[in-house]
Structure formats: structure tokens, C-alpha cells
Scaffold this active site. Structure first.
Site, PDB file in Angstrom:
ATOM      1  N   GLU A   1       0.870  -1.152  -0.071  1.00  0.00           N
ATOM      2  CA  GLU A   1      -0.073   0.070  -0.010  1.00  0.00           C
ATOM      3  C   GLU A   1       0.999   1.259   0.037  1.00  0.00           C
ATOM      4  O   GLU A   1       1.402   1.443   0.845  1.00  0.00           O
ATOM      5  CB  GLU A   1      -0.933   0.048   1.186  1.00  0.00           C
TER       6      GLU A   1
ATOM      7  N   CYS B   1      -2.147   9.709   2.778  1.00  0.00           N
ATOM      8  CA  CYS B   1      -1.792   8.862   1.322  1.00  0.00           C
ATOM      9  C   CYS B   1      -2.842   9.159   0.221  1.00  0.00           C
ATOM     10  O   CYS B   1      -2.783   9.171  -1.062  1.00  0.00           O
ATOM     11  CB  CYS B   1      -1.776   7.474   1.375  1.00  0.00           C
TER      12      CYS B   1
HETATM   13  P1  NAD Z   1       7.422   5.265   7.714  1.00  0.00           P
HETATM   14  O1  NAD Z   1       8.623   5.833   7.526  1.00  0.00           O
HETATM   15  O2  NAD Z   1       6.688   5.149   9.243  1.00  0.00           O
HETATM   16  O3  NAD Z   1       7.723   3.760   7.186  1.00  0.00           O
HETATM   17  C1  NAD Z   1       6.804   2.747   7.224  1.00  0.00           C
HETATM   18  C2  NAD Z   1       7.425   1.499   8.038  1.00  0.00           C
HETATM   19  O4  NAD Z   1       8.445   1.069   7.058  1.00  0.00           O
HETATM   20  C3  NAD Z   1       7.526   1.621   9.256  1.00  0.00           C
HETATM   21  O5  NAD Z   1       6.826   0.653   9.974  1.00  0.00           O
HETATM   22  C4  NAD Z   1       9.127   1.869   9.158  1.00  0.00           C
HETATM   23  O6  NAD Z   1       9.567   1.071  10.441  1.00  0.00           O
HETATM   24  C5  NAD Z   1       9.369   0.865   7.916  1.00  0.00           C
HETATM   25  N1  NAD Z   1      10.763   1.164   7.528  1.00  0.00           N
HETATM   26  C6  NAD Z   1      11.050   2.231   7.371  1.00  0.00           C
HETATM   27  N2  NAD Z   1      12.492   2.194   6.788  1.00  0.00           N
HETATM   28  C7  NAD Z   1      12.727   0.829   6.579  1.00  0.00           C
HETATM   29  C8  NAD Z   1      13.791   0.135   6.029  1.00  0.00           C
HETATM   30  N3  NAD Z   1      14.912   0.625   5.483  1.00  0.00           N
HETATM   31  N4  NAD Z   1      13.539  -1.215   6.018  1.00  0.00           N
HETATM   32  C9  NAD Z   1      12.580  -1.898   6.536  1.00  0.00           C
HETATM   33  N5  NAD Z   1      11.544  -1.281   7.147  1.00  0.00           N
HETATM   34  C10 NAD Z   1      11.679   0.093   7.053  1.00  0.00           C
HETATM   35  O7  NAD Z   1       6.290   5.658   6.922  1.00  0.00           O
HETATM   36  P2  NAD Z   1       6.437   6.403   5.539  1.00  0.00           P
HETATM   37  O8  NAD Z   1       6.922   5.492   4.435  1.00  0.00           O
HETATM   38  O9  NAD Z   1       7.164   7.814   5.524  1.00  0.00           O
HETATM   39  O10 NAD Z   1       4.975   6.704   5.119  1.00  0.00           O
HETATM   40  C11 NAD Z   1       4.550   7.727   4.323  1.00  0.00           C
HETATM   41  C12 NAD Z   1       4.417   7.037   2.714  1.00  0.00           C
HETATM   42  O11 NAD Z   1       3.319   5.809   2.897  1.00  0.00           O
HETATM   43  C13 NAD Z   1       3.808   7.792   1.802  1.00  0.00           C
HETATM   44  O12 NAD Z   1       4.278   7.789   0.419  1.00  0.00           O
HETATM   45  C14 NAD Z   1       2.143   7.494   1.795  1.00  0.00           C
HETATM   46  O13 NAD Z   1       1.712   7.931   0.503  1.00  0.00           O
HETATM   47  C15 NAD Z   1       2.533   6.188   2.139  1.00  0.00           C
HETATM   48  N6  NAD Z   1       1.022   5.749   2.585  1.00  0.00           N
HETATM   49  C16 NAD Z   1       0.311   4.789   1.835  1.00  0.00           C
HETATM   50  C17 NAD Z   1      -0.867   4.490   2.378  1.00  0.00           C
HETATM   51  C18 NAD Z   1      -1.839   3.747   1.560  1.00  0.00           C
HETATM   52  O14 NAD Z   1      -2.747   3.035   2.323  1.00  0.00           O
HETATM   53  N7  NAD Z   1      -1.555   3.228   0.253  1.00  0.00           N
HETATM   54  C19 NAD Z   1      -1.363   4.996   3.835  1.00  0.00           C
HETATM   55  C20 NAD Z   1      -0.478   5.708   4.371  1.00  0.00           C
HETATM   56  C21 NAD Z   1       0.587   6.020   3.869  1.00  0.00           C
END
Ligand code: NAD
Length: 464
Positions: free
Chosen positions: A216, A250
Site C-alpha cells: 500500500e 496517502c
Molecule cells: P514510515 O517511515 O513510518 O515507514 C513505514 C514503515 O516502514 C515503518 O513501520 C518503518 O519502520 C518501516 N521502515 C522504514 N524504513 C525501513 C527500511 N529501510 N527497511 C524496513 N522497514 C523500514 O512511513 P512512510 O514510508 O514515510 O509513510 C509515508 C508514505 O506512505 C507515503 O508515501 C504515503 O503515501 C504512503 N502511505 C500509503 C498508504 C496507503 O494505504 N496506500 C497509507 C499511508 C501512507
């Protein structure tokens, strides 16, 4: 059981969950229903604690936190509770003559032990809703909340084991190291919500064990506004869909592609709606969220200050409290920074286009968005947009609400992700749909049995 990130060896945790799964604990409908009901109690009893945590992490207004994190999750769980019996029942299918006499059916079965990794922007909902889907399908599940919202992560880690069956459901807190260690384990499904860069890391780790993944992800979701749209309604709905959670959504509106004839009027109305929502000084409004951390605040500040556009409203900020005013930008130059990546913050570029076809061409020239919003009074225009573009979802004359409807699957396509959940789609994502064909023992007629004859061949040609 709750692992708290003190050890990076998650083998014992996964082994324990595998034992629970193998014992069949999670398969009966009764267990699933009990767990989902317990989750509803968690959301009810834990409301104050969770809202405090959301306020601490994101400065999230209580009503917004309740509606977008708690109530949406509870609605998902209630929807599963009222449909679960039907979803989990084997479904008979029609058989061709070839299988006669016999019975064919599709049996949904759980996958086993699932991992749910969630991000920070709706940290309760984006963890618990996929976990609820995994539970409703009869799986054991580990949830990994985001370390970027530590207060919410801590409350979830405390509450989940208090309400749910600790032999089957666990929370692991932590960041990159913990997630990397979790990903090294073999899972039966990995459900990841977050950015596409980490999405690729997750997909690579999953490939190692041939584990199916749901990704997602995000992207630049546009709002297309045609000249015949109701501009007052479009402006209000776009403003709401953009400033919700200070743009850290998102499915939020990333930018607007508006018919040139109405661009000025729409822009004025969006600014007017913004003031209507948050008053002349949004910093003083109790309804406006803050930016999650300093890194994102700096990233968004740099975007506001970029010279590839003109700030026509907002732009004020306070690094101390990570406040960034709802900011509208126009005069966006080709290649401007605001159009390079998903903005994920309260900056709204408004770009005039010649007509809807130009908007469609622009959208089709980029990654497939998670959502496409379109505003027009013409059903022909709406149909054209739906047919000629590809996105995770389309919402006509509205923003965000499509996300909150459990009967509509939610997920991306292409760069915005793959796989889906919410309602039945969530149950299906965490299930294997096993084909079962039960043949009658007699008669044992099969024209494919050797030796072949011309009579058998004729029969076979009719049957296949
Ligand atoms: P985040 O930084 O919290 O990361 C998401 C998860 O990935 C966390 O649990 C984190 O611990 C893990 N993570 C981070 N780096 C990692 C790595 N190198 N290796 C393994 N795991 C790792 O959140 P984010 O990515 O900044 O979230 C924002 C993004 O998510 C935006 O692009 C947004 O559009 C997208 N998003 C999508 C949805 C959806 O339902 N499609 C919903 C919310 C957010």
C-alpha cells in the site's frame, strides 16, 4: 506475546505463532469473532489513551483523530463481523460436463502467520485495520507500528496484548533494524503500508521466501476540476481533502489540474474555504495538525521555498512546533520541485490545463496514482476520466470518503502499490482460495484414458 525490540531475533516469536497456527486455534469462526469484538473493545476503552498519543505524536485534533484513526478502524471491524460468516463459507461453483458427476467449490483458508508493517500518518488505523483483516481470515499476525509516532506505537504495544489472544497476535515495536530482522523471517503474507522505496525493500525480502506481499504505497493523487464543476463544492472538498492531517494523507489531494477558464475562481474559493475551516491564523486553530517530525518539516519547508513556483497563500511556519500553514502555490514551472514527488504535506499546487483531455494526458504521463479525484457536472466527462486513466481508485465530486467505505476495495496500482484491503478485499488478501473438486467414484468414465480411439477423441473434443 509482545516483543519490544530488545532482541533482534524474531525466530522464537514466529515459531510460537506457527505452533498456535498449527494447533488450529485461529481457524474457528468463534475465535475470529471474539478477537474482532475484543479489538472493538480496545478501541472503545483505549480511546482517550490513543487520542492523547495521536496528539503527542502529530498534534492531531481529537475529533479528527477519533474519526480518521479510531472510527474508520471500528467501522472496518464491524463490517467484517457482520459479513465474516458468509465470506468464510465454501462457495459452490458450476462444473462443466468434463467433471460430471462431481461437486466443485472454493474454500477460503487462512494463509498462516502474517506480518503487517505500518506507517506513521494514521498510525492506529493503518496498523489495526490490516491486522483485523488478517484475523478475520483466521491468521496469526504480527503488527509493526511506525517508530516515527512513538507514543502511539507504545500505546498499541501495551493495549493489543491486553485485549487480543497473545498466542496468536503480537506487536513488535521498532524501526529499520527491527523491521529488517522481521523481514528476514519467513512469513505467509506481508502487508506493508508506506513509501515505495521501503516497499521495494519489503518486496525483495519477501521474494527470498516466495511470500506474497500487499504493498500500500503513495504517489501524486491529482484532483481534476473541469470548467463545468460546482466550484464552491469542489473548492471545499479539495481544501478538506488536502489539509486533513496537514496533508499527510496517502489519499490526500496532491495537486489540482484545473480548466484554465476557472483556475482563478477555484483558487480564490480554495483559499476562502481554508480560511473558513481554520480562521485567519490556522496556527491558532484547534483543528489543524502539525508535521510529524523535523526531517519532514525541513523537507516541506524547502519545498515551500523552492523557486519553481509562487506562494499565493500561506507559507508561514514555526519549526519549534512544526507548524506549516496551509499553503497554496501557483505559477508552477515545468520540472518544479513540488511536482517531482508526492508532497505529503500542506502544500497545494494549482496547475491550469487547457481541458480535461490535457489533464488526462498529464496523468497518463506519470506513475499511476493511488486516487484520482475529478470534479465535473458531466457524466460523459466523468466516464471519460474513469475509462482513460488508471489509478487505485477514482472519486468523482468528492475527496477521501471513498477510503472509508468498506464495500469498496482500497489499494494502489503500479507505483501506488498492489493488492487491496477493506471489507471483503481484506479478507480475500489474507486468504488462500482453495479449489476443491470432489468427483463421484462412479461412473468412472474418462475419454482421456488410453488407449485413444476415434470415439474417445470425439467425446474429448466435445468435453474440452
Ligand atoms: P514510515 O517511515 O513510518 O515507514 C513505514 C514503515 O516502514 C515503518 O513501520 C518503518 O519502520 C518501516 N521502515 C522504514 N524504513 C525501513 C527500511 N529501510 N527497511 C524496513 N522497514 C523500514 O512511513 P512512510 O514510508 O514515510 O509513510 C509515508 C508514505 O506512505 C507515503 O508515501 C504515503 O503515501 C504512503 N502511505 C500509503 C498508504 C496507503 O494505504 N496506500 C497509507 C499511508 C501512507
Amino acid at each position: 506475546m509482545t516483543a519490544t525490540g530488545t532482541s533482534l531475533d524474531f525466530g522464537p516469536l514466529v515459531d510460537e505463532l506457527r505452533v498456535t497456527y498449527a494447533q488450529g486455534t485461529t481457524r474457528p469462526l468463534g475465535w475470529r469473532v471474539d478477537q474482532l469484538k475484543a479489538l472493538l473493545r480496545l478501541l472503545e476503552d483505549g480511546e482517550a489513551e490513543l487520542l492523547d498519543a495521536l496528539a503527542a505524536d502529530l498534534g492531531k485534533p481529537r475529533l479528527e483523530g477519533w474519526a480518521s484513526d479510531l472510527a474508520v478502524t471500528a467501522a472496518e471491524v464491524r463490517y467484517s463481523l457482520s459479513h465474516l460468516k458468509r465470506w468464510s463459507r465454501p462457495r459452490r461453483v458450476r462444473l462443466p460436463l468434463l467433471a460430471f458427476p462431481g461437486r466443485g467449490s472454493i474454500h477460503p483458508e487462512p494463509l498462516g502467520v502474517a506480518l503487517v508493517i505500518s506507517p506513521w500518518n494514521y498510525p492506529v488505523q493503518l496498523l489495526l485495520a490490516p491486522m483485523a483483516a488478517a484475523i478475520s481470515a483466521g491468521n496469526c499476525v504480527v503488527g509493526k507500528p511506525s517508530e516515527i509516532t512513538p507514543a502511539t506505537s507504545a500505546v498499541l504495544a501495551r493495549l493489543v496484548p491486553r485485549y487480543l489472544d497473545t498466542a496468536a497476535v503480537a506487536i513488535v515495536e521498532g524501526g529499520e533494524s527491527e523491521t529488517t530482522a522481521l523481514l528476514a523471517q519467513r512469513w505467509d503474507h506481508i502487508f506493508y503500508t508506506g513509501n515505495g522505496i521501503v516497499g521495494r525493500v519489503v518486496a525483495r525480502a519477501a521474494a527470498e521466501h516466495l511470500t506474497p506481499v500487499t504493498l500500500e504505497l503513495g504517489g501524486k493523487s491529482p484532483a481534476v476540476v473541469d470548467a463545468d464543476a460546482d466550484l464552491a463544492v469542489a473548492a471545499r472538498r479539495i481544501a478538506w481533502g488536502k489539509w486533513l492531517n496537514a496533508g499527510q494523507t496517502c489519499v490526500g489531494v496532491d495537486h489540482v489540474l484545473v480548466h484554465g477558464d476557472v483556475a482563478d475562481e477555484l483558487t480564490e474559493r480554495i483559499i476562502a474555504s481554508t480560511t473558513e475551516f481554520f480562521g485567519p491564523d490556522p496556527k491558532a486553530s484547534p483543528d489543524y495538525t502539525r508535521i510529524v517530525n523535523d526531517r519532514h518539516f525541513r523537507r516541506l519547508s524547502d519545498l515551500v521555498d523552492d523557486d519553481g513556483h509562487e506562494v499565493i497563500h500561506g507559507g508561514q511556519r514555526d519549526p519549534e512546533t512544526r507548524y506549516l500553514a496551509p499553503t497554496v502555490v501557483a505559477g508552477v514551472e515545468p520540472g518544479a520541485a513540488v511536482m517531482a514527488d508526492e508532497i505529503f504535506g500542506p502544500i497545494l499546487p494549482i496547475l491550469p490545463v487547457g481541458d480535461v483531455d490535457e489533464a488526462i494526458a498529464r496523468i497518463n504521463g506519470h506513475d499511476k496514482p493511488l486516487v484520482l479525484y475529478a470534479f465535473s457536472r458531466s457524466s460523459a466527462t466523468a466516464a471519460r476520466i474513469v475509462e482513460r486513466t488508471s489509478s487505485g481508485a477514482v472519486c468523482l465530486n468528492g475527496t477521501i470518503v471513498q477510503y472509508c467505505i468498506p464495500s469498496l476495495p482500497f489499494g494502489g496500482v503500479g507505483a501506488s502499490g498492489h493488492g487491496s484491503y477493506h471489507g471483503r478485499a481484506g479478507f480475500d488478501t489474507f486468504s488462500h482460495h482453495k479449489a476443491v473438486l470432489a468427483k463421484a467414484v462412479h461412473p468412472d468414465l474418462n475419454p482421456a484414458y488410453p488407449p485413444s480411439t476415434s470415439l474417445k477423441e470425439r467425446a474429448l473434443r466435445r468435453l474440452l
